[in-house]
Motif scaffolding. Structure first.
Motif, PDB file in Angstrom:
ATOM      1  N   PHE A   1       5.596 -10.761   2.973  1.00  0.00           N
ATOM      2  CA  PHE A   1       4.984  -9.690   2.066  1.00  0.00           C
ATOM      3  C   PHE A   1       5.256 -10.018   0.694  1.00  0.00           C
ATOM      4  O   PHE A   1       4.215  -9.699  -0.213  1.00  0.00           O
ATOM      5  N   TYR A   2       6.293 -10.196   0.130  1.00  0.00           N
ATOM      6  CA  TYR A   2       6.526 -10.235  -1.225  1.00  0.00           C
ATOM      7  C   TYR A   2       6.057 -11.387  -2.143  1.00  0.00           C
ATOM      8  O   TYR A   2       5.508 -11.542  -3.197  1.00  0.00           O
TER       9      TYR A   2
ATOM     10  N   LEU B   1       8.956  -6.177   4.824  1.00  0.00           N
ATOM     11  CA  LEU B   1       9.352  -7.527   5.521  1.00  0.00           C
ATOM     12  C   LEU B   1       9.498  -7.343   7.116  1.00  0.00           C
ATOM     13  O   LEU B   1       9.158  -8.518   7.785  1.00  0.00           O
ATOM     14  N   GLU B   2       9.380  -6.206   7.725  1.00  0.00           N
ATOM     15  CA  GLU B   2       9.600  -6.104   9.265  1.00  0.00           C
ATOM     16  C   GLU B   2       7.958  -6.180   9.538  1.00  0.00           C
ATOM     17  O   GLU B   2       7.923  -6.882  10.560  1.00  0.00           O
ATOM     18  N   LEU B   3       7.088  -5.789   8.833  1.00  0.00           N
ATOM     19  CA  LEU B   3       5.651  -6.019   9.279  1.00  0.00           C
ATOM     20  C   LEU B   3       5.246  -7.501   8.642  1.00  0.00           C
ATOM     21  O   LEU B   3       4.453  -8.146   9.553  1.00  0.00           O
ATOM     22  N   ASP B   4       5.576  -7.895   7.601  1.00  0.00           N
ATOM     23  CA  ASP B   4       5.249  -9.022   7.262  1.00  0.00           C
ATOM     24  C   ASP B   4       6.391  -9.897   6.307  1.00  0.00           C
ATOM     25  O   ASP B   4       6.612  -9.590   5.381  1.00  0.00           O
ATOM     26  N   PRO B   5       6.896 -11.022   6.993  1.00  0.00           N
ATOM     27  CA  PRO B   5       7.957 -11.492   6.464  1.00  0.00           C
ATOM     28  C   PRO B   5       7.802 -12.209   5.267  1.00  0.00           C
ATOM     29  O   PRO B   5       8.518 -12.563   4.262  1.00  0.00           O
TER      30      PRO B   5
ATOM     31  N   LEU C   1      -0.996 -12.460  -5.326  1.00  0.00           N
ATOM     32  CA  LEU C   1      -2.016 -11.412  -5.358  1.00  0.00           C
ATOM     33  C   LEU C   1      -2.148 -10.957  -6.926  1.00  0.00           C
ATOM     34  O   LEU C   1      -3.147 -11.001  -7.560  1.00  0.00           O
ATOM     35  N   GLN C   2      -0.792 -10.710  -7.328  1.00  0.00           N
ATOM     36  CA  GLN C   2      -0.739 -10.317  -8.843  1.00  0.00           C
ATOM     37  C   GLN C   2      -1.221 -11.377  -9.497  1.00  0.00           C
ATOM     38  O   GLN C   2      -1.994 -10.969 -10.580  1.00  0.00           O
ATOM     39  N   GLN C   3      -0.655 -12.622  -9.323  1.00  0.00           N
ATOM     40  CA  GLN C   3      -0.934 -13.668 -10.220  1.00  0.00           C
ATOM     41  C   GLN C   3      -2.450 -14.053 -10.149  1.00  0.00           C
ATOM     42  O   GLN C   3      -3.283 -14.091 -11.101  1.00  0.00           O
ATOM     43  N   ASP C   4      -3.144 -13.833  -8.914  1.00  0.00           N
ATOM     44  CA  ASP C   4      -4.476 -14.194  -8.891  1.00  0.00           C
ATOM     45  C   ASP C   4      -5.586 -13.254  -9.960  1.00  0.00           C
ATOM     46  O   ASP C   4      -6.292 -13.564 -10.235  1.00  0.00           O
TER      47      ASP C   4
END
Length: 80
Positions: A41-42, A35-39, A48-51
């Protein structure tokens, strides 16, 4: 134990940490480097998992490499 995200204003971090340290032994605070790198992320990971699941089960179709570049080249031609 439950996990949640809390957003805290920068100027309130010390006060928040003091409050937590003084009021509960049942709370563990950790920083999530994702989350520090990409707020988001989750959220991105979930999408992505759904796609990928949609491609694997056939509800979403991938286009070929050639079709992709053909579409990109057509789009670039419209920008000239």
């Amino acid at each position: 134990m439950q996990t949640m995200a809390v957003q805290i204003q920068d100027n309130y971090i010390q006060s928040f940490m003091s409050y937590i340290n003084n009021h509960s032994e049942n709370i563990r605070i950790t920083r999530d480097p994702n989350l520090e790198l990409d707020p988001y992320f989750y959220e991105r990971q979930k999408q992505l998992q759904q796609d990928l699941e949609e491609v694997e089960n056939g509800t979403s179709e991938m286009i070929s490499h050639n079709d992709l570049w053909s579409n990109i080249n057509k789009h670039l031609e419209t920008l000239k």
